[in-house]
Design a protein around this motif. Sequence first.
Motif: not given
Length: 104
Positions: A45, A51, A83-85, A87-88, A90-91
Amino acid sequence: MVLSNHLLKEQAPVRTAPVFRHSHHRPVRPSNNVQKEASPMILITGDKELEMLARYEENAHLYALPKALGQQVTLYQMEGFDHGTVVAPACTLINSCMKKTNLQ
């Protein structure tokens, strides 16, 4: 448990507080599908201060349920990301966790 915005958009397009639903929405809640026998789980998260409303707490609740059953579950809070940033980073974290798992 708070439901994802896309599930509630038709009923409540603008909200400033969490919306709690009952009975007919229960099957879509991840917390209602926790089982004693399950694969390891990673929850990621964004920063709870950045968030979406109650998103971190929703994940903390989902973390607690399988943990209580003795499952292998990890919760990561990515500080400085929303929430929008998230992703990178987290991957990158997921790839790292998968490599560790494959080496064991």
